[in-house]
Design a protein around this motif. Sequence first.
Motif, PDB file in Angstrom:
ATOM      1  N   TRP B  98      28.307 -15.600  23.086  1.00  0.00           N
ATOM      2  CA  TRP B  98      29.250 -14.265  23.486  1.00  0.00           C
ATOM      3  C   TRP B  98      28.346 -13.016  23.947  1.00  0.00           C
ATOM      4  N   GLN B  99      26.943 -13.143  23.574  1.00  0.00           N
ATOM      5  CA  GLN B  99      26.453 -11.920  24.135  1.00  0.00           C
ATOM      6  C   GLN B  99      25.997 -11.866  25.777  1.00  0.00           C
ATOM      7  N   VAL B 100      25.892 -13.244  26.328  1.00  0.00           N
ATOM      8  CA  VAL B 100      25.258 -13.405  27.603  1.00  0.00           C
ATOM      9  C   VAL B 100      26.525 -12.865  28.570  1.00  0.00           C
ATOM     10  N   PRO B 101      27.681 -12.997  28.426  1.00  0.00           N
ATOM     11  CA  PRO B 101      28.590 -13.909  27.854  1.00  0.00           C
ATOM     12  C   PRO B 101      28.685 -15.254  28.810  1.00  0.00           C
ATOM     13  N   LEU B 102      28.758 -16.323  27.992  1.00  0.00           N
ATOM     14  CA  LEU B 102      28.962 -17.664  28.550  1.00  0.00           C
ATOM     15  C   LEU B 102      30.610 -17.834  28.416  1.00  0.00           C
ATOM     16  N   LEU B 103      31.474 -17.504  29.565  1.00  0.00           N
ATOM     17  CA  LEU B 103      32.719 -17.592  29.602  1.00  0.00           C
ATOM     18  C   LEU B 103      33.195 -19.006  29.660  1.00  0.00           C
ATOM     19  N   THR B 104      34.141 -19.337  28.997  1.00  0.00           N
ATOM     20  CA  THR B 104      34.797 -20.872  28.817  1.00  0.00           C
ATOM     21  C   THR B 104      36.571 -20.728  29.014  1.00  0.00           C
ATOM     22  N   ASN B 105      37.058 -21.676  29.181  1.00  0.00           N
ATOM     23  CA  ASN B 105      38.395 -21.617  29.029  1.00  0.00           C
ATOM     24  C   ASN B 105      38.640 -21.790  27.494  1.00  0.00           C
ATOM     25  N   GLY B 106      40.055 -22.028  26.946  1.00  0.00           N
ATOM     26  CA  GLY B 106      40.341 -21.832  25.666  1.00  0.00           C
ATOM     27  C   GLY B 106      40.383 -23.359  24.853  1.00  0.00           C
ATOM     28  N   ALA B 107      39.921 -24.358  25.578  1.00  0.00           N
ATOM     29  CA  ALA B 107      39.925 -25.744  25.026  1.00  0.00           C
ATOM     30  C   ALA B 107      38.703 -26.000  24.055  1.00  0.00           C
ATOM     31  N   HIS B 108      39.230 -25.611  22.778  1.00  0.00           N
ATOM     32  CA  HIS B 108      38.128 -25.630  21.829  1.00  0.00           C
ATOM     33  C   HIS B 108      37.491 -27.010  21.577  1.00  0.00           C
ATOM     34  N   SER B 109      36.074 -27.108  21.355  1.00  0.00           N
ATOM     35  CA  SER B 109      35.603 -28.121  20.764  1.00  0.00           C
ATOM     36  C   SER B 109      35.265 -28.930  22.263  1.00  0.00           C
ATOM     37  N   SER B 110      35.955 -28.877  23.341  1.00  0.00           N
ATOM     38  CA  SER B 110      35.574 -29.432  24.605  1.00  0.00           C
ATOM     39  C   SER B 110      35.744 -28.467  25.677  1.00  0.00           C
ATOM     40  N   ALA B 111      35.255 -27.223  25.569  1.00  0.00           N
ATOM     41  CA  ALA B 111      35.524 -26.085  26.458  1.00  0.00           C
ATOM     42  C   ALA B 111      34.736 -26.445  27.952  1.00  0.00           C
ATOM     43  N   ARG B 112      35.459 -25.871  28.701  1.00  0.00           N
ATOM     44  CA  ARG B 112      34.759 -25.984  30.277  1.00  0.00           C
ATOM     45  C   ARG B 112      34.257 -24.647  30.453  1.00  0.00           C
ATOM     46  N   ILE B 113      33.080 -24.338  31.158  1.00  0.00           N
ATOM     47  CA  ILE B 113      32.374 -23.385  31.491  1.00  0.00           C
ATOM     48  C   ILE B 113      33.140 -22.535  32.581  1.00  0.00           C
ATOM     49  N   GLN B 114      33.458 -21.801  32.564  1.00  0.00           N
ATOM     50  CA  GLN B 114      34.235 -20.859  33.884  1.00  0.00           C
ATOM     51  C   GLN B 114      33.247 -19.966  34.519  1.00  0.00           C
ATOM     52  N   GLU B 115      32.442 -19.193  33.851  1.00  0.00           N
ATOM     53  CA  GLU B 115      31.538 -18.097  34.511  1.00  0.00           C
ATOM     54  C   GLU B 115      30.592 -17.703  33.571  1.00  0.00           C
ATOM     55  N   ILE B 116      29.299 -17.704  34.004  1.00  0.00           N
ATOM     56  CA  ILE B 116      28.348 -16.924  33.456  1.00  0.00           C
ATOM     57  C   ILE B 116      27.924 -15.763  34.365  1.00  0.00           C
ATOM     58  N   PRO B 117      28.510 -14.519  33.894  1.00  0.00           N
ATOM     59  CA  PRO B 117      27.917 -13.280  34.610  1.00  0.00           C
ATOM     60  C   PRO B 117      26.298 -13.084  34.302  1.00  0.00           C
ATOM     61  N   ILE B 118      25.632 -12.760  35.243  1.00  0.00           N
ATOM     62  CA  ILE B 118      24.482 -12.737  35.190  1.00  0.00           C
ATOM     63  C   ILE B 118      23.785 -11.470  34.828  1.00  0.00           C
ATOM     64  N   ALA B 119      24.613 -10.330  34.925  1.00  0.00           N
ATOM     65  CA  ALA B 119      24.154  -8.961  34.848  1.00  0.00           C
ATOM     66  C   ALA B 119      23.309  -8.636  33.598  1.00  0.00           C
ATOM     67  N   ASN B 120      23.732  -9.162  32.244  1.00  0.00           N
ATOM     68  CA  ASN B 120      22.995  -8.720  31.105  1.00  0.00           C
ATOM     69  C   ASN B 120      21.724  -9.091  31.070  1.00  0.00           C
TER      70      ASN B 120
END
Lengths: 412, 412
Positions: B98-120
């Motif tokens: 959550w700090q990166v944040p690595l953003l996923t969809n809401g499919a808990h336990s088998s979530a798919r990555i949607q985006e990794i913002p690189i700014a932080n």
Amino acid sequence: MPTLVMKFGGTSVANLDRIRRAAKRIGVEVAKGYDVIVIVSAMAGKTNELVGWVDEISPLYDAREYDAVVSSGENVTAGLMALTLQEMDVPARSWQGWQVPLLTNGAHSSARIQEIPIANLNRKFEQGMKVAVVAGFQGLSPEGRITTLGRGGSDTTAVAFAAAFGAERCDIYTDVDGVYTADPRICSKARKLDRISFEEMLELASLGAKVLQTRSVELAMRYKVKLRVLSSFEEQSDTAGTLVVDEEEIMESNVVSGVAHSRDEAKMTAVSVADRPGIAAIIFTALSDAGVNVDMIVQNISDEGRTDMTFSCPTDQVGRAEKALLAVKDSGALNFSELVADTDVCKVSVVGIGMRSQSGVAAKMFKVLSDEGINIKVITTSEIKISVLVDRKYMELAVQALHDAFELERVA
Amino acid sequence: MPTLVMKFGGTSVANLDRIRRAAKRIGVEVAKGYDVIVIVSAMAGKTNELVGWVDEISPLYDAREYDAVVSSGENVTAGLMALTLQEMDVPARSWQGWQVPLLTNGAHSSARIQEIPIANLNRKFEQGMKVAVVAGFQGLSPEGRITTLGRGGSDTTAVAFAAAFGAERCDIYTDVDGVYTADPRICSKARKLDRISFEEMLELASLGAKVLQTRSVELAMRYKVKLRVLSSFEEQSDTAGTLVVDEEEIMESNVVSGVAHSRDEAKMTAVSVADRPGIAAIIFTALSDAGVNVDMIVQNISDEGRTDMTFSCPTDQVGRAEKALLAVKDSGALNFSELVADTDVCKVSVVGIGMRSQSGVAAKMFKVLSDEGINIKVITTSEIKISVLVDRKYMELAVQALHDAFELERVA
């Protein structure tokens, strides 16, 4: 809905059975109609394991990483507790510190709570959540990193939530069933108190009755949070435990509420220091810089411009104190003929808000000790407390004699 | 600065010594001038302990709480690794999902990555951070809750970071030293491959060579992330391990790159089902709904409007498959005379991108097996793979014979 905060310490959630037991207690409060905020500690032993790893890697660790590591135990318990409650058909979910968010300053490993916005939890309560299980001991820094509140921080978390949400009460579940007039292990006549004032609880906490973290009591006093300390291993009842309340809510009480003791005290004396302004500041600044927790301080009467400076500190800090004072002596800022350490003393105290309105408590205490042949080495007093240092071998005797003399086995 | 992603699996960070060993490897890459993103798994065994607790509390758990609990192991490793690096004077800090944040969809336990913002991360790299230690396997849902990516999700995390940051390479440290032409435990002549194509790696991964999670290879192929698989227990060198690269980067190769096997296969046949449109859909929908992972499918030639439908699945799913098909039979939607299960088979496959341009591989494979007296029960093929089911007792023999026949011990 009225809100209740319930906090479960490490031994109360040490394994899945105990988590289930705690969940049942939570269920009872939910059935009464409360929205419940549960604060959980890490399962007993888990935090020590994590701290051990950090210490092994690095004696001078980065406190931000320490916090990120050691806070994880509470997250596990929060999730397991939420699952256990769901299994009992209680709508519950877990909240990590950053999700609430519990906002702190950036003082990692001993962060101070700055704000707990209530919107996120309240929205979920409105949507049908009955229990918010919050990971204790942790928060979020202004930089977006995980902070921890220091040892015992989960008590502080609980009180802060109770204050923020205007909770009817904050129940602290622990492994003792309340606050006693003395430690039952050394005084068989000790009696559980039904109520005690914040002020008395603060004195007792700082005197070594380790039921509640001092900081959480201070916070409860400031925000008038009604605290209850009770055991998660006893049967549930509305009169269980000890209520810590505002002085006004205690109708009548004994002059003395309790006798406290603290075993590992040491008495140190710097003999023949110059009796002039600034000397005390030099001594106690040096001790403070060395991390010595000085408790009592006594200065003897001056004799030909020299005096003795006596203070007490925990036994295990004597070496550090000696080193610090010898260093100041070497620097020339301070002179003394000798440094005497007596590591075989203990502290015994009587505490009670009744002392404010009734005189003679000190005289009675000294007479009781004198009658038992116990020599008093140092005395300090506050408005509601009198503490003495005596030889450690007299500790049990002193506690029992004072408990008898002030008739603490009797309900006021 | 060029960026490198390094991923360490559970056995590579199983204790403080191994974390130190991994940190040394990271230090070597930092010294070469890389900004390094390290992805860590939980210490070996930790995730299983957490999963065990959740399973014990609730067989039908809330996946959101499951994720909150099981993701905590990676957070611990991330902090410990950052501390270990700092101890070696490498500027490092830990990052939770959550700090990166690595953003996923809401499919808990088998979530798919949607985006990794690189700014932080990039801001911290600009401020002097040399290593970002990221907790693998976890992300943040649109609702602000913790998600996990499913088993092996840390490989996927690593590849996703490599893609997002345009990393020069993504090194996956594990307990094997690369991808082999066959399993060295059953084929002594097996040879480590220096390079393999994404397509071949995908086939091998799905065939049971458990070096990399299928999903991470797919992701690497799509984003052209150069993957390297290597052991954290071998000496460090630039040619260690196996590079998984685009087909074009493999100059010359054997027609067949490897022989894979999968032990726990079962063959099931529904005997004498009606040979009409829709029957296959009924059968395989029922199996899919029952959670049966059907692998190979063969339909025999029709005889008087009836046919046999054969498929393979993992041995431990046979009971589930039988139950599902008998239920469909009972419902009247499907008829068959008999359900035959052969749980004593295994799958052997040859894989190679060279097959695309060279014919005769299948014929050669069948002849080799025939010469050894091994009967083939089912055959399936893809563009770069031929798989057969054979009796399990022939597994080692089949692998060794094929390895010899295709001369896989020789470097192309």
